[in-house]
Design an enzyme around this catalytic site. Sequence first.
Site: not given
Ligand code: F0G
Length: 458
Positions: A74, A126-127, A217, A260, A384, A450
């Site tokens: 832990y 980014f979303t 990022d 990624k 997108r 989405f």
């Molecule tokens: N920043 C970028 C540029 C991303 O593409 C993503 C995730 C995140 C942050 C968030 O990271 O998913 O680990 O919480 N992108 C995925 C995509 C979901 O399909 O492009 P996460």
Amino acid sequence: MSYKKSWAEPYKIKMVELIKMTTRKDRLKAIKVAGYNTFLLRSEDVYIDLLTDSGTNAMSDIQWGAFMTGDEAYAGSKSFFKMEAAIQKYYGYKYIIPTHQGRGAENILSKVLIKNGDIIPGNMYFTTTRLHQELAGGIFKDVIIEEAHDPLNEHPFKGNVDIQKLHQLVQEYGSAKIPYISVATNVNMAGGQPISMANLRELYAYTRQHGIRIIHDMTRVAENAYFIQKRETGYAHKSIAEIVKEICSYTDGATMSAKKDALVNIGGFLATNEWDVYEEARNLVVVYEGLHTYGGLAGRDMEAIAIGIQESLDDNHQHARVGQVEYLGHKMMEYGIPIVKPIGGHGIFVDAKSFLPHLTQDQYPAQALAAEIYLDSGVRAMERGVVSAGRNENGDNYYPNLELVRLTIPRRVYTQAHMDVVAESVASVFQKRKTIKGLKMVYEPKYLRFFQARFEKL
Ligand code: F0G
């Protein structure tokens, strides 16, 4: 002329995962049940899954081997210290907080750095990143260069920040209102487009003058480094590892989705060079993720990340990775399919506005096209465009210029023959594009719509 242009993979296959094949009738049923949203399909109904490159990578035998050595303590896990050392060594950041994935880091970072009414500039949104900024009381402002909003513009570094746009924000709001600028490497929503080292260096100098942090990022930093190596003067003989380290050196901290670039299925972290930020984040991580030496991850995940970071910086790996994406892109261009150019690092982005010019953006062309591609062949892509963009603080839709379908390539997973199937399928949909109807949204979730929105055919 050299014949040696192959991007062939620097690995061979040791284990395979069988996929179920489906008929058009099966898929018609599945996409209806999913409300024409590819996020709501069951993966067993999908043939080639290009929904995302996130967490869908194939790990190496070395990573799988390390899984068995994960220290599941832990507190004070040995595996945490390995991951921390890899991040410090390859990225150069000082203080590291593990999180379950990228958005876990975004949540904590936004809470630590943003005060109500602060302005957060970024090279396109980014979303999840923007949502966490907004939930913390911040207001996102796009400062990416104009070229990034044009799918056909062939600027080699469409991820660049327009420093003039940033300067205008500084003049309008004052730098005290701007705790940081959020800089993504290989900008996802622009089509996987890189930022140049020259732009980053200039931005670094500017932000030093104005006391503004750069938060990186770094989700796809190695892919960005690959493009710098290929396109930017002075970098052809530098390794991806060297370029990545230099990129990070012009930033003050980072959030990372290790799902990624770092070649794992789950994980992320927050990094900072500032003790105070670290101190506060280390307090918060316990509330939202877990103790500061695991942050929502198993010890084995941290082992795999430490190795994945190193593997991601191998020049041959990135050559094959981006080479495969470019292979698919060129194939689609040969069929006349309109895609975002230059071809990006993690996927092909189809321009749904020119693919389906008879649909208005309110008829969700990209959403409709993703559903149609699935129906044709079982290839799963994602929207997108206007659905992903969501609504602003007043509840009005954002109408992004880019209305795209993303065919995202998982790392080390699919073969060249799979890429052929994908290109042929999109080409056959392109042939009958005039018959494709738009959609209407019949269910809209409050956040990140989405993922779970449902649609019906018009
Ligand atoms: N920043 C970028 C540029 C991303 O593409 C993503 C995730 C995140 C942050 C968030 O990271 O998913 O680990 O919480 N992108 C995925 C995509 C979901 O399909 O492009 P996460």
